[in-house]
Enzyme design. Structure first.
Site, short mmCIF file in Angstrom:
data_model
loop_
_atom_site.label_atom_id
_atom_site.label_comp_id
_atom_site.label_asym_id
_atom_site.label_seq_id
_atom_site.Cartn_x
_atom_site.Cartn_y
_atom_site.Cartn_z
N ASP A 170 0.83 -1.15 0.02
CA ASP A 170 -0.08 -0.05 -0.04
C ASP A 170 0.91 1.35 -0.06
O ASP A 170 0.57 2.05 0.78
CB ASP A 170 -0.81 -0.03 0.94
CG ASP A 170 -1.74 -1.14 1.22
OD1 ASP A 170 -1.18 -2.35 1.52
OD2 ASP A 170 -3.09 -1.04 1.11
N ASP A 199 -1.65 -2.78 -4.08
CA ASP A 199 -1.83 -1.33 -3.80
C ASP A 199 -0.58 -0.53 -4.14
O ASP A 199 0.16 0.03 -3.28
CB ASP A 199 -2.49 -0.60 -2.56
CG ASP A 199 -4.11 -0.94 -2.50
OD1 ASP A 199 -4.51 -1.72 -3.53
OD2 ASP A 199 -4.80 -0.84 -1.57
N TYR A 202 -2.25 4.32 -6.24
CA TYR A 202 -3.46 5.21 -5.77
C TYR A 202 -3.91 6.11 -6.74
O TYR A 202 -4.42 7.24 -6.51
CB TYR A 202 -3.31 5.59 -4.65
CG TYR A 202 -3.15 4.57 -3.32
CD1 TYR A 202 -2.01 3.81 -3.17
CD2 TYR A 202 -4.29 4.33 -2.61
CE1 TYR A 202 -1.95 2.77 -2.32
CE2 TYR A 202 -4.24 3.25 -1.49
CZ TYR A 202 -3.09 2.63 -1.46
OH TYR A 202 -3.29 1.60 -0.40
N HIS A 321 -3.76 -9.48 -0.91
CA HIS A 321 -3.88 -8.23 -0.53
C HIS A 321 -4.85 -7.93 0.82
O HIS A 321 -4.47 -7.40 1.76
CB HIS A 321 -4.53 -7.14 -1.59
CG HIS A 321 -4.69 -5.81 -1.39
ND1 HIS A 321 -3.39 -5.20 -1.10
CD2 HIS A 321 -5.57 -5.01 -1.22
CE1 HIS A 321 -3.72 -3.82 -0.82
NE2 HIS A 321 -5.14 -3.78 -0.90
N HIS A 331 -11.62 -2.13 6.64
CA HIS A 331 -11.62 -3.40 5.97
C HIS A 331 -11.93 -4.67 6.78
O HIS A 331 -11.66 -5.75 6.78
CB HIS A 331 -10.20 -3.55 5.40
CG HIS A 331 -9.77 -2.52 4.32
ND1 HIS A 331 -11.05 -1.99 3.50
CD2 HIS A 331 -8.84 -1.70 4.25
CE1 HIS A 331 -10.36 -0.77 2.96
NE2 HIS A 331 -9.17 -0.76 3.69
N VAL A 359 -4.89 -2.81 4.99
CA VAL A 359 -5.45 -2.09 6.20
C VAL A 359 -4.02 -1.28 6.33
O VAL A 359 -2.74 -1.91 6.37
CB VAL A 359 -5.34 -3.12 7.32
CG1 VAL A 359 -5.73 -2.20 8.51
CG2 VAL A 359 -6.66 -4.00 7.13
N HIS A 360 -4.17 0.03 6.59
CA HIS A 360 -2.91 0.83 6.60
C HIS A 360 -2.24 0.93 8.01
O HIS A 360 -2.44 1.86 8.80
CB HIS A 360 -3.27 2.11 6.02
CG HIS A 360 -3.98 2.20 4.53
ND1 HIS A 360 -4.63 3.05 4.10
CD2 HIS A 360 -3.60 1.30 3.56
CE1 HIS A 360 -4.83 2.74 2.66
NE2 HIS A 360 -4.36 1.73 2.48
#
Ligand SMILES: [Fe+2]
Length: 470
Positions: A170, A199, A202, A321, A331, A359-360
């Site tokens: 991400d 990801d 973006y 992912h 999520h 998930v960030h």
């Protein structure tokens, strides 16, 4: 206060102390660690288009966005990709090692349109029959502006080949993304290839999925991915499904720009495939392609897992992912349907570790499984299971959407460590029995490990490697 009262109040105090100790010990036991690290609170913003990291290389038709990935199943081939913008130019790659004469590989050009954007000329050239463990130089842009890079091939596939993978997910193209990449590059653990869990750019967060942001991302990461392969996983930000502007073919920009060696593993789609690299067998799955029974991905994985020969590649690693075990309120349970389909196989085939993003934030589980449920028995709780993988969420690359800071409480038993900070990790395979894993947050010095674990191989050394107290 009488003597008796004093004695009883002392006893009560002692009871409280003992109870306090038990309780605090209980907190340590039950749910692993939620880090109290205070992260930065500023908003995460993308770097502007005129940033240094996005600079177009000088010269007529100069190759840009140069990137490499593994080009076959064993690591003897490399796919070299780049973009030219003035004219198609040559797709040849000139390559050589210290002990060999120069050779040339030919490739192909592709282009695509996305709404009102037209891509540059995207070149993909596979360089084959390389020697293992060898440094190769390569040149692209032949006939116009030439640019030279290098890479080192992995050791021959074998059970004790040591190797260090970097882990990034991400990523995006914010100031934080740049910090993550710099920390990865300067980490003394020295990753030799990146397992990227999806990801990438973006670009889809921009109006009409402005594909210029796919180009800027390609230029931003070139400083790493032109020199070492990144192994790609498709995330939801690769889907680029935008029927409102007539873009209905999922994964169009991603699949034109990022090629992977899926046919080498018998896959019929670039979104799920496998490679062997050193002592690792890496299976890449797609959270955003059909995975139910009878689907191509299901049939491929069903046939793929029995093919893994652990005496050749002891380390079985899966990339996807969307995480199956995630205790953040972001999520939440999105990975559940795929878990229901495939988790039993992961236990049967003793997968060592599953890396996911989405998930960030960062989270590492203990070895846990939840495969006993059969719709009527009510047995649907994750339990400790030494045949199960460790699940790691590493979606903390630093993209513009910011950190996932909100967690489910209390921390579930299976969650060993969780923290909402940007960072990356490394997975350092020592031999067939041991691998050293560490997670590095961006706020720390390059050598600091914020979380770490010794992995014991599930095939050769399947003893308990859990890190939370019992
Ligand atoms: Fe995602």
């Amino acid at each position: 206060m009488g003597v008796l009262d004093l004695a009883s109040s002392r006893a009560a105090a002692a009871t409280i102390v003992v109870l306090g100790l038990v309780l605090s010990f209980g907190v340590v036991c039950n749910g692993g660690k939620t880090s109290s690290f205070v992260r930065k609170v500023e908003k995460t913003v993308d770097m502007p288009l005129d940033s240094d990291v996005f600079k177009v290389p000088p010269g007529y038709n100069a190759p840009q966005q140069v990137h490499i990935t593994q080009g076959d199943q064993l690591g003897k081939a490399v796919i070299v990709s780049w973009v030219t913008v003035d004219e198609p130019g040559s797709s040849s790659v000139l390559y050589w090692s210290a002990n060999s004469k120069k050779k040339k590989a030919e490739g192909k050009i592709t282009t695509y349109k996305f709404y009102n954007y037209t891509s540059g000329y995207i070149h993909h050239t596979t360089v084959r029959n390389l020697m293992f463990n060898t440094k190769y130089y390569y040149v692209v842009g032949i006939g116009h502006t030439e640019r030279q890079f290098w890479f080192i091939t992995p050791p021959e596939v074998g059970p004790d080949a040591s190797y260090t993978f970097g882990l990034i997910g991400d990523l995006g193209q914010s100031y934080d993304s740049n910090k993550t990449l710099t920390h990865y590059e300067l980490n003394p653990q020295k990753g030799q290839a990146v397992l990227f869990v999806g990801d990438l750019s973006y670009a889809d967060n921009y109006t009409n999925h402005d594909n210029v942001r796919w180009d800027t991302w390609g230029r931003f990461v070139e400083r790493s991915v032109a020199y070492q392969p990144w192994i790609w996983t498709a995330g939801n930000h690769e889907i680029d499904f935008a029927p409102e502007i007539g873009e209905t073919k999922p994964f169009k920009p991603y699949s034109h720009r990022y090629h992977v060696p899926y046919k080498a593993s018998g896959s019929t789609s670039p979104f799920w495939y496998s490679i062997k690299r050193a002592s690792a067998y890496i299976i890449v799955l797609s959270s955003y392609s059909a995975y139910g029974k009878y689907t191509p991905q299901y049939k491929w994985l069903e046939e793929e897992l029995p093919k893994v020969n652990r005496s050749e590649t002891p380390w079985l690693i899966v990339l996807m992912h969307s995480p199956w075990y995630n205790s953040y309120n972001y999520h939440y349970m999105e990975g559940e349907t795929m878990r229901v389909m495939y988790e039993r196989w992961f236990v049967t085939y003793k997968v060592d570790v599953v890396f996911a993003g989405h998930v960030h934030a960062y989270e590492r589980s203990e070895r846990v499984s939840n495969v006993a449920y059969n719709i009527v028995n009510g047995i649907c709780k994750p339990v400790k299971d030494q045949y199960a993988p460790v699940y790691i969420t590493i979606g903390d690359g630093g993209n513009l959407e910011g950190l996932a800071t909100n967690m489910t409480e209390p921390q579930p038993d299976y969650s060993a460590y969780r923290e909402a900070s940007f960072g990356h990790a490394t997975f350092n395979i020592k031999n067939r029995t041991h691998a050293y894993y560490s997670w590095h947050r961006n706020q720390d010095g390059y050598a600091v490990k914020a979380d770490s674990m010794w992995f014991f191989n599930r095939f050769y050394h399947p003893v308990d490697d859990s890190t939370s107290a019992e």
